[in-house]
Design a protein around this motif. Structure first.
Motif, PDB file in Angstrom:
ATOM      1  N   CYS A   1      -5.250  -1.984   0.111  1.00  0.00           N
ATOM      2  CA  CYS A   1      -4.254  -2.613   0.997  1.00  0.00           C
ATOM      3  C   CYS A   1      -4.406  -2.110   2.428  1.00  0.00           C
ATOM      4  O   CYS A   1      -4.353  -2.908   3.376  1.00  0.00           O
ATOM      5  CB  CYS A   1      -2.838  -2.325   0.493  1.00  0.00           C
ATOM      6  SG  CYS A   1      -2.395  -3.207  -1.001  1.00  0.00           S
ATOM      7  N   TYR A   2      -4.586  -0.814   2.587  1.00  0.00           N
ATOM      8  CA  TYR A   2      -4.694  -0.241   3.929  1.00  0.00           C
ATOM      9  C   TYR A   2      -5.962  -0.695   4.647  1.00  0.00           C
ATOM     10  O   TYR A   2      -5.931  -0.948   5.846  1.00  0.00           O
ATOM     11  CB  TYR A   2      -4.639   1.278   3.875  1.00  0.00           C
ATOM     12  CG  TYR A   2      -3.274   1.850   3.576  1.00  0.00           C
ATOM     13  CD1 TYR A   2      -2.108   1.096   3.684  1.00  0.00           C
ATOM     14  CD2 TYR A   2      -3.135   3.175   3.178  1.00  0.00           C
ATOM     15  CE1 TYR A   2      -0.866   1.632   3.415  1.00  0.00           C
ATOM     16  CE2 TYR A   2      -1.887   3.723   2.906  1.00  0.00           C
ATOM     17  CZ  TYR A   2      -0.763   2.948   3.024  1.00  0.00           C
ATOM     18  OH  TYR A   2       0.466   3.492   2.766  1.00  0.00           O
TER      19      TYR A   2
ATOM     20  N   SER B   1      -3.684   1.373  -2.924  1.00  0.00           N
ATOM     21  CA  SER B   1      -3.253   1.758  -1.573  1.00  0.00           C
ATOM     22  C   SER B   1      -4.409   1.660  -0.591  1.00  0.00           C
ATOM     23  O   SER B   1      -4.267   1.108   0.502  1.00  0.00           O
ATOM     24  CB  SER B   1      -2.720   3.194  -1.567  1.00  0.00           C
ATOM     25  OG  SER B   1      -1.554   3.288  -2.312  1.00  0.00           O
TER      26      SER B   1
ATOM     27  N   TYR C   1      -5.610   3.629   6.600  1.00  0.00           N
ATOM     28  CA  TYR C   1      -6.759   3.818   5.713  1.00  0.00           C
ATOM     29  C   TYR C   1      -7.470   5.126   6.045  1.00  0.00           C
ATOM     30  O   TYR C   1      -7.791   5.904   5.144  1.00  0.00           O
ATOM     31  CB  TYR C   1      -7.717   2.635   5.814  1.00  0.00           C
ATOM     32  CG  TYR C   1      -8.940   2.810   4.950  1.00  0.00           C
ATOM     33  CD1 TYR C   1      -8.836   2.698   3.560  1.00  0.00           C
ATOM     34  CD2 TYR C   1     -10.181   3.091   5.495  1.00  0.00           C
ATOM     35  CE1 TYR C   1      -9.946   2.867   2.753  1.00  0.00           C
ATOM     36  CE2 TYR C   1     -11.292   3.264   4.700  1.00  0.00           C
ATOM     37  CZ  TYR C   1     -11.172   3.155   3.330  1.00  0.00           C
ATOM     38  OH  TYR C   1     -12.278   3.338   2.528  1.00  0.00           O
TER      39      TYR C   1
ATOM     40  N   GLY D   1       0.815  -1.218   0.000  1.00  0.00           N
ATOM     41  CA  GLY D   1       0.000   0.000   0.000  1.00  0.00           C
ATOM     42  C   GLY D   1       0.843   1.259   0.000  1.00  0.00           C
ATOM     43  O   GLY D   1       0.550   2.221  -0.709  1.00  0.00           O
TER      44      GLY D   1
END
Length: 132
Positions: free
Chosen positions: A41-42, A38, A50, A13
């Motif tokens: 993934c977060y 990103s 996130y 990410g």
């Protein structure tokens, strides 16, 4: 202790975010897909990262509007396509001597133009997020 999967997702990410930021300045790097990667993934690895990403004043509203299906602002589409073609044409005309590479670059530019233009356009009547 953080699991290996979470650590891997944070690394991917973060790399994706870095490349996405570079993509703002380098037209061959697709900014939107990298920022979305990103976020994906977060969200699977770190709620803190996130939340930081989606509340970021530069990227947050852009990512959320896209993920919610609201689209991409017309200004971003126009700037993206224009920047892409200006840099590609400059490269093809003045930098790259091989015809095969020139054709490949024009095909890549055509693909990303199609990708950008096929995305839904974010209209003014959709509430745009300022910052959180």
């Amino acid at each position: 202790m953080m699991s290996i999967k979470k650590l891997f997702l944070i690394i991917v990410g973060s790399l994706s975010l870095g490349l996405g930021v570079l993509g703002i300045f380098l037209p061959l790097l697709p900014t939107t897909p990298l920022l979305l990667l990103s976020a994906a993934c977060y969200i699977r690895s770190s709620d803190r990262l996130y939340q930081w990403l989606i509340t970021n004043k530069r990227f947050g509203a852009y990512i959320l509007n896209y993920r919610e299906g609201n689209g991409i602002p017309l200004k971003a589409k126009v700037i993206g396509v224009c920047t892409l073609w200006i840099s590609m044409l400059f490269t093809v005309i003045f930098v790259i001597p091989l015809m095969v590479i020139k054709i490949l670059l024009l095909l890549i530019a055509s693909y990303f133009t199609w990708f950008i233009l096929k995305q839904k356009t974010l209209h003014k009547n959709v509430v745009e997020r300022e910052s959180y």
